[in-house]
Design a protein around this motif. Structure first.
Motif, short mmCIF file in Angstrom:
data_model
loop_
_atom_site.label_atom_id
_atom_site.label_comp_id
_atom_site.label_asym_id
_atom_site.label_seq_id
_atom_site.Cartn_x
_atom_site.Cartn_y
_atom_site.Cartn_z
N ILE A 1 -141.53 18.94 81.35
CA ILE A 1 -141.94 20.18 82.03
C ILE A 1 -141.17 21.38 81.49
CG2 ILE A 1 -140.35 19.96 84.00
CD1 ILE A 1 -142.64 21.10 85.74
N LEU A 2 -139.88 21.15 81.18
CA LEU A 2 -139.09 22.26 80.64
C LEU A 2 -139.65 22.72 79.30
CD1 LEU A 2 -135.34 21.46 81.47
CD2 LEU A 2 -136.95 22.96 82.65
N LEU B 1 -140.67 26.52 78.75
CA LEU B 1 -139.91 27.33 77.80
C LEU B 1 -140.75 27.79 76.62
CD1 LEU B 1 -136.52 25.38 77.92
CD2 LEU B 1 -137.00 27.67 78.83
N ALA B 2 -141.89 27.09 76.40
CA ALA B 2 -142.77 27.51 75.30
C ALA B 2 -143.49 28.81 75.63
CB ALA B 2 -143.78 26.40 75.00
N ASP B 3 -143.52 29.18 76.90
CA ASP B 3 -144.21 30.41 77.28
C ASP B 3 -143.38 31.62 76.85
OD1 ASP B 3 -146.41 31.21 79.85
OD2 ASP B 3 -145.11 32.72 78.90
N PRO B 4 -143.99 32.55 76.12
CA PRO B 4 -143.21 33.69 75.60
C PRO B 4 -142.65 34.60 76.69
CG PRO B 4 -145.56 33.98 75.16
CD PRO B 4 -145.40 32.58 75.65
N GLY C 1 -150.38 18.41 82.86
CA GLY C 1 -150.30 17.35 83.85
C GLY C 1 -149.11 17.43 84.79
N TYR C 2 -148.49 18.59 84.88
CA TYR C 2 -147.34 18.72 85.79
C TYR C 2 -147.71 19.38 87.11
CZ TYR C 2 -144.30 17.18 82.06
OH TYR C 2 -143.70 16.42 81.10
N LEU C 3 -148.81 20.12 87.11
CA LEU C 3 -149.23 20.78 88.35
C LEU C 3 -150.69 20.48 88.60
CD1 LEU C 3 -147.67 24.38 88.18
CD2 LEU C 3 -146.82 22.39 89.42
N HIS C 4 -151.10 20.71 89.85
CA HIS C 4 -152.51 20.54 90.17
C HIS C 4 -153.31 21.70 89.60
CE1 HIS C 4 -151.71 17.19 92.86
NE2 HIS C 4 -150.68 17.88 93.32
N ASN D 1 -151.62 27.53 84.61
CA ASN D 1 -152.64 26.92 83.75
C ASN D 1 -152.04 25.92 82.77
OD1 ASN D 1 -154.82 28.22 84.91
ND2 ASN D 1 -154.52 30.06 83.64
N LYS D 2 -150.99 26.36 82.11
CA LYS D 2 -150.39 25.49 81.09
C LYS D 2 -149.84 24.21 81.71
CE LYS D 2 -149.14 29.20 77.95
NZ LYS D 2 -148.06 30.09 77.55
#
Ligand SMILES: Nc1ncnc2c1ncn2[C@@H]1O[C@H](COP(=O)(O)OP(=O)(O)O)[C@@H](O)[C@H]1O
Ligand SMILES: [Mg+2]
Lengths: 239, 459
Positions: free
Chosen positions: B82-83, B87-90, B283-286, B277-278
């Motif tokens: 999940i991290l 963390l990939a999000d700018p 697969g970490y959130l609904h 969304n990401k």
């Protein structure tokens, strides 16, 4: 008189009434009066006759209920407000019994006030200031230019008021008992000055008074009684 | 313009006109000062409310009802995965996974737990399992650990390794796991570094969600922290995340993730959406369409009612303070009305000499304009100056009068905080100016309507 052109002022059938409680008290019942250019006219009458009321209407300060005031060929009370303000500024000079100088301004500033009201600025205003200064000096007020009215005697104040009324060279000067608040000697000096100026500048003078001696010095005397012009006596006085 | 000329003369000759200027001056200066202090208090309170909350908190729902129509799956629960996505999000600056749970603190330790439970001598606490390095990227934990404290002298030995060795702590047997406790909690329970405490909690069955058993465990205090939020310091314990995961088991590495954004105010909504969304895709959130994005909340969502109360208070204050402006405007009105009354003869003279009604009105309006201009400008300068120097002023006044005007004990801060808010100051200045002008316009209008003959009748 024959070659004299049309009157500078014509009052036509002027009526004015005031509300006195329930009743309508008519003070002027249809006054007619012509003043020729350069004429010196004395309006006499007992107190309460309606002289001041008439002068206020001629001076475009109080609107008549009926009738016309024709100044330089224009029906003044038919003009818009600004037109009348212009006539008061250029065409009429007003001298009051109580001088009515602005207490915050000195003698010179009081005298130049009409030029300021006409929108004069910069060089034009300076010209007017020089002119005012000259006439104040000529009126014996050379030492008093920067004095406020509070420091001037009644006679001096009235002389400043005359200089102010004449600044714009109006063709008609109206004066409501200009000496009424002055002692005899002072009053005479003020009148002499006024008449001298009239001879120099050739304006018409409409003078309200109940001083018989003064009337003798006018070429034309008009009597007013109970809101009507009673008698008109013309006594030509050589200029 | 003769209006300007005359208005200057009247102002100069009538000292009473300065009362109008003084009225506007005092009102504007006081309003700016009060607004600045109030804004300072609110900003300070806001930062206290925020405490060590990060920008966003991601909390996956474990509700099976959300998994329908094959659109949602039971969220994955591994920390590195999940991290990596987050963390990939700018927009993201940092992220830290927490294992959060609740428990009761029996401060006296295992021996006295029985009596503690009997007498209710317990504190409900939040247990936050963290990795100190990760946590450093999202919250002020490191500063909180070393911040000067008024009440506790039990700081950790090494703030860079808060769960590291504790000097002077010699366990008999297996060393206990370490906790960091809020300084208020430490003071309240008399807990010192190296002391042990007992935590009691219930473990839920991961399948059914019902309490499986009550468990208790001993820990040793590694040190205290001091966030800016007293409430937080009275109810929070930090533990190593691995200890929490190990204690509660069930294959779950975290319960929530704190996220710091590069630009919170500018991108909070955008970041919430993109992360939802990401993380759903990974697969970490609904599906955010089903949850409405409720799995990612901002820190403000947690303090919504308090923040709303603050904003509301500010609005109320503004309304009350505009009454001061009203008084100032009224003083302009009253003084100018007096002047017009007194100058009826002059008004008549001006008319007789050729002034129009507009000219007369302009003259008196101009007096109001100068008063408004001078009053607001002086007030603006004085208000800003006093806002910037309020602490020195307070000190000087306190010294003069011999008592402390700003009672530091009553607040959580040791100076008077001020924030000069440009928009608020502008509103005050424009409001004062407009109010004074309107107040001047009424008597000026009356002056224009006066009958000149009335003014000229008498000496
Ligand atoms: N504004 C006014 N309201 C009521 N009565 C007025 C007003 N102005 C003048 N009068 C009355 O009109 C009459 C003439 O006044 P005025 O023109 O001042 O006389 P004069 O100047 O000839 O002494 C007087 O009876 C006076 O009381
Ligand atoms: Mg009279």
């Amino acid at each position: 008189m024959s070659e004299t052109n049309s009157p500078i002022l014509s009052v036509r059938n002027v009526r004015r009434a005031f509300k006195a409680g329930e009743r309508n008290l008519e003070v002027l019942h249809g006054v007619n009066l012509d003043v020729a250019p350069r004429e010196r006219l004395c309006l006499m009458g007992s107190s309460g006759a309606g002289k001041t009321t008439l002068l206020n209407i001629i001076g475009l300060l109080d609107r008549p209920d009926e009738g016309q005031v024709i100044l330089k060929g224009q029906d003044a009370w038919a003009l818009p407000n600004s037109g009348r303000a212009g006539l008061r500024n250029h065409t009429l000079g007003f001298v009051f019994q109580f001088y009515h100088l602005l207490p915050e301004l000195n003698a010179l500033e009081n005298t130049t006030l009409p030029a300021r009201l006409a929108g004069a600025r910069g060089a034009r205003l300076r010209e007017f200031r020089e002119k005012a200064e000259k006439s104040l000096i000529a009126f014996g007020l050379g030492e008093r230019l920067t004095h406020r009215p509070g420091k001037l005697s009644g006679g001096e104040q009235q002389r400043v008021a005359i200089a102010r009324a004449l600044l714009m060279d109006p063709p008609l000067l109206i004066a409501d008992e200009p000496t009424g608040n002055l002692d005899r000697t002072t009053g005479d000096r003020v009148l002499n000055l006024l008449f001298e100026e009239q001879q120099k500048r050739d304006f018409a003078l409409l003078l309200v008074t109940h001083d018989q001696r003064l009337a003798q010095r006018c070429e034309r005397v008009v009597h007013m009684e109970d809101g009507l012009i009673q008698a008109d006596s013309v006594t030509p006085i050589p200029h | 313009m003769y209006q300007t000329f005359l208005s200057f003369r009247y102002l100069r000759a009538r000292p009473i006109s300065w009362i109008g200027v003084a009225g506007i001056f005092v009102a504007v200066a006081a309003l700016i000062l009060i607004l600045s202090i109030m804004s300072g208090f609110l900003a300070e309170t806001r930062s206290h409310l925020r405490g060590s909350l990060s920008d966003l908190l991601i909390q996956p729902h474990l509700d099976r009802n959300l998994m329908h129509e094959g659109r949602s799956i039971l969220p994955k629960r591994d920390v590195p995965g999940i991290l990596e996505v987050i963390l990939a999000d700018p927009l993201v600056e940092g992220a830290s996974a927490h294992y959060t749970w609740y428990g009761m603190l029996a401060a006296a330790g295992r021996e006295r737990m029985q009596s503690d439970v009997t007498f209710g001598d317990l504190a409900l606490v939040k247990l936050v399992g963290i990795d100190p390095t990760e946590e450093g990227t999202v919250s002020s934990l490191r500063e909180d650990l070393v911040r000067d404290s008024l009440i506790s002298d039990e700081q950790v030995a090494d703030p860079d390794d808060p769960f590291g060795p504790i000097p002077g702590y010699e366990p008999d047997g297996r060393p206990l796991d370490k906790v960091l406790i809020g300084e208020q909690l430490a003071r309240f329970w008399g807990l010192r570094r190296g002391r042990t405490l007992e935590l009691v909690t219930a473990v839920l069955d991961p399948e059914t969600g019902s309490p499986r058993e009550a468990v208790s465990r001993s820990f040793v205090v590694a040190g205290t922290f001091r966030s800016k939020n007293n409430e937080f310091d009275l109810s929070t314990l930090y533990l190593p995340r691995s200890v929490m995961a190990d204690w509660f088991g069930s294959g779950r590495g975290f319960t929530d993730v704190a996220v710091r954004l590069k630009d919170y105010e500018g991108t909070k909504t955008e970041a919430q959406k993109s992360l939802a969304n990401k993380l759903h895709e990974a697969g970490y959130l609904h599906d955010p369409e089903i949850t409405g994005g409720s799995e990612i909340r901002t820190w403000e969502d947690f303090q919504r009612s308090m923040l709303a109360a603050i904003e509301n208070e500010k609005g109320l204050l503004g309304i009350m303070l505009s009454l001061v402006l009203l008084v100032a405007a009224f003083s302009v009105f009253a003084i100018l009305s007096m002047l017009v009354q007194e100058k009826r003869r002059d008004i008549g003279v001006l008319c007789a000499l050729g002034a129009t009604q507009w000219g007369v009105m302009g003259t008196f309006l101009m007096i109001g304009l100068w008063e408004a201009l001078l009053g607001t400008l002086l007030g603006l300068a004085a208000g800003i100056w006093s806002s910037l120097n309020i602490n020195a002023i307070e000190q000087a006044l306190s010294n003069t009068f011999g008592f402390q005007i700003f009672n530091r004990e009553a607040y959580a801060f040791d100076h008077i905080p001020t924030v000069i808010e440009g928009s608020g100051v502008a509103a005050i200045v424009i409001g004062a100016f407009a109010a004074s002008l309107i107040a001047a316009a009424l008597p000026a209008w009356r002056a224009a309507r006066l009958n000149p003959v009335e003014g000229l009748r008498h000496e």
